[in-house]
Design a protein around this motif. Structure first.
Motif, short mmCIF file in Angstrom:
data_model
loop_
_atom_site.label_atom_id
_atom_site.label_comp_id
_atom_site.label_asym_id
_atom_site.label_seq_id
_atom_site.Cartn_x
_atom_site.Cartn_y
_atom_site.Cartn_z
N GLY A 161 0.79 -1.22 0.00
CA GLY A 161 0.00 0.00 0.00
C GLY A 161 0.82 1.26 0.00
N LYS A 162 2.08 1.15 -0.42
CA LYS A 162 2.98 2.31 -0.40
C LYS A 162 3.30 2.77 -1.83
N HIS A 163 3.77 3.99 -1.90
CA HIS A 163 4.17 4.60 -3.18
C HIS A 163 5.66 4.88 -3.12
N PHE A 164 6.38 4.46 -4.16
CA PHE A 164 7.84 4.57 -4.16
C PHE A 164 8.32 5.46 -5.30
N LYS A 165 9.42 6.16 -5.03
CA LYS A 165 10.08 6.99 -6.03
C LYS A 165 11.54 7.11 -5.63
N PHE A 166 12.44 6.93 -6.57
CA PHE A 166 13.88 6.99 -6.29
C PHE A 166 14.27 6.02 -5.18
N CYS A 167 13.66 4.85 -5.15
CA CYS A 167 13.96 3.81 -4.16
C CYS A 167 13.59 4.21 -2.73
N GLN A 168 12.70 5.15 -2.58
CA GLN A 168 12.24 5.55 -1.27
C GLN A 168 10.72 5.60 -1.24
N LYS A 169 10.16 5.43 -0.05
CA LYS A 169 8.73 5.65 0.10
C LYS A 169 8.44 7.13 -0.15
N TRP A 170 7.41 7.38 -0.94
CA TRP A 170 7.12 8.74 -1.37
C TRP A 170 5.70 9.12 -0.94
N ILE A 171 5.36 10.38 -1.09
CA ILE A 171 4.02 10.84 -0.71
C ILE A 171 3.00 10.26 -1.68
N ASN A 172 2.07 9.51 -1.13
CA ASN A 172 1.04 8.89 -1.95
C ASN A 172 -0.10 9.88 -2.17
N HIS A 173 -1.01 9.52 -3.07
CA HIS A 173 -2.17 10.38 -3.30
C HIS A 173 -3.08 10.35 -2.08
N TRP A 174 -3.65 11.52 -1.73
CA TRP A 174 -4.47 11.62 -0.53
C TRP A 174 -5.75 10.80 -0.61
N LEU A 175 -6.18 10.43 -1.80
CA LEU A 175 -7.43 9.68 -1.94
C LEU A 175 -7.27 8.17 -1.68
N VAL A 176 -6.03 7.70 -1.48
CA VAL A 176 -5.86 6.26 -1.26
C VAL A 176 -6.52 5.81 0.04
N SER A 177 -6.76 6.72 0.95
CA SER A 177 -7.40 6.36 2.22
C SER A 177 -8.92 6.47 2.16
N ASP A 178 -9.46 6.84 1.00
CA ASP A 178 -10.91 6.94 0.84
C ASP A 178 -11.44 5.57 0.43
N ARG A 179 -11.81 4.78 1.44
CA ARG A 179 -12.22 3.40 1.18
C ARG A 179 -13.48 3.31 0.33
N LYS A 180 -14.38 4.26 0.49
CA LYS A 180 -15.58 4.24 -0.32
C LYS A 180 -15.22 4.40 -1.80
N LEU A 181 -14.30 5.30 -2.08
CA LEU A 181 -13.89 5.56 -3.46
C LEU A 181 -13.12 4.37 -4.03
N THR A 182 -12.16 3.83 -3.29
CA THR A 182 -11.37 2.72 -3.83
C THR A 182 -12.22 1.48 -4.05
N LYS A 183 -13.18 1.25 -3.17
CA LYS A 183 -14.09 0.12 -3.36
C LYS A 183 -14.97 0.33 -4.59
N GLU A 184 -15.47 1.55 -4.76
CA GLU A 184 -16.31 1.82 -5.92
C GLU A 184 -15.51 1.69 -7.21
N LEU A 185 -14.26 2.13 -7.18
CA LEU A 185 -13.41 1.97 -8.36
C LEU A 185 -13.24 0.50 -8.71
N TRP A 186 -13.02 -0.33 -7.71
CA TRP A 186 -12.89 -1.77 -7.91
C TRP A 186 -14.16 -2.34 -8.57
N ASP A 187 -15.30 -1.98 -8.00
CA ASP A 187 -16.58 -2.51 -8.52
C ASP A 187 -16.88 -1.98 -9.91
N GLN A 188 -16.65 -0.70 -10.14
CA GLN A 188 -16.91 -0.11 -11.44
C GLN A 188 -15.95 -0.65 -12.51
N SER A 189 -14.73 -0.97 -12.11
CA SER A 189 -13.75 -1.53 -13.04
C SER A 189 -14.17 -2.93 -13.48
N LYS A 190 -14.71 -3.71 -12.56
CA LYS A 190 -15.21 -5.04 -12.92
C LYS A 190 -16.32 -4.94 -13.95
#
Length: 298
Positions: A253-282
């Motif tokens: 669940g991490k984002h990497f850049k230059f071999c280091q953990k980097w700042i991820n997008h703020w929406l990754v913690s929006d479980r409602k959105l990520t779940k809907e994306l999963w369902d809509q992608s199916k």
């Protein structure tokens, strides 16, 4: 920029976009570590050349290729079915392939071309291979994102529209979708020894990623890349360390850049959105009842 001495003997690694650029460089590093490497792209001539070169450089004869055109969901399904029938395990799936500057049109599958090549194709491939990844655990999924994700926007009513977004916007949307998909993978498989992380390769020199751009834009962009971009060899090492390093076996669940953990997008913690994306992608990739293993396995 980063190295790991870890070996990967006995591991099976799939790398999409593995015939050229940073995907090829990652395949070369991983093959040196002893893994069975399967490179995938839509150009068989380039795949054969890349496979032969990797074998020659690394001495690893366990390198193969499979045709994969992410702009065709039939091709993705064929690749996945062939893998499920031929491989006893898959330890690492690297969704590296992607493109910029594609025509603003729908594919034969009725999806926006850029969205399908950069996201929907990888979603379907990953979904179909997840049962095998789960049975091979501990396993890893590595998805290529980009800094453009920070300006991306997901509107499920319009994410496949044409003549709606600029080329920059639809690229950003596709990379954000990949990032949110990775977050949902992490959430759903946290207790299954499957890790899912994204990597931002920043800007990379000496790749064919600009080939679809108009000549003037391509030339100007190439000059810029030559000044500030990373060598593709360095990015290949960065991808390989995510695939191989023992210290990252449980990191997810991490984002990497230059071999280091980097700042991820703020929406990754929006479980409602990520779940809907999963369902809509199916829904978007039109999973059949036979393909939808969640109906009986999740």
């Amino acid at each position: 920029m980063c190295e790991t001495s870890a070996r990967m003997d006995g591991k099976v690694v799939i790398i999409t976009g593995g015939s050229t650029g940073m995907g090829y460089e990652a395949a070369k590093v991983i093959a040196k570590k002893g893994a069975k490497v399967i490179i995938a792209s839509r150009n068989e001539a380039k795949l054969i050349k890349a496979r032969n070169r990797i074998e020659q450089i690394t001495g690893n004869k366990n390198v193969s290729y499979k045709l994969l055109d992410l702009a065709s969901l039939d091709s993705v399904r064929s690749f996945a079915n062939d893998t499920l029938n031929m491989e006893e395990r898959v330890d690492v799936l690297i969704n590296n392939a992607g493109a910029v500057g594609l025509p603003d049109k729908l594919t034969a599958d009725g999806l926006n071309l850029t969205m399908q090549v950069n996201y929907f194709g990888a979603f379907l491939l990953t979904y179909l291979l997840l049962p095998l990844l789960k049975s091979s655990a501990p396993s890893r999924i590595i998805n290529t994102s980009a800094s453009s994700m920070y300006i991306g926007h997901i509107d499920f009513d319009h994410w496949n529209d044409v003549e709606y977004y600029t080329s920059v916007e639809v690229l950003a949307n596709s990379k954000l979708a990949m990032t949110l998909f990775t977050a949902e993978l992490d959430e759903r498989f946290r207790n299954s020894d499957i890790t899912a992380n994204t990597i931002d390769p920043f800007l990379v020199r000496d790749t064919n990623v600009l080939n679809n751009l108009p000549s003037l834009t391509k030339n100007i962009s190439q000059l810029f890349l030559n000044v500030v971009g990373q060598p593709k060899e360095d990015v290949g090492k960065q991808i390989a360390i995510l695939a191989a390093d023992p210290s990252l076996e449980t990191v997810s669940g991490k984002h990497f850049k230059f071999c280091q953990k980097w700042i991820n997008h703020w929406l990754v913690s929006d479980r409602k959105l990520t779940k809907e994306l999963w369902d809509q992608s199916k829904i978007a990739v039109k999973l059949s009842s036979d393909e939808d293993w969640e109906a009986y396995d999740y």
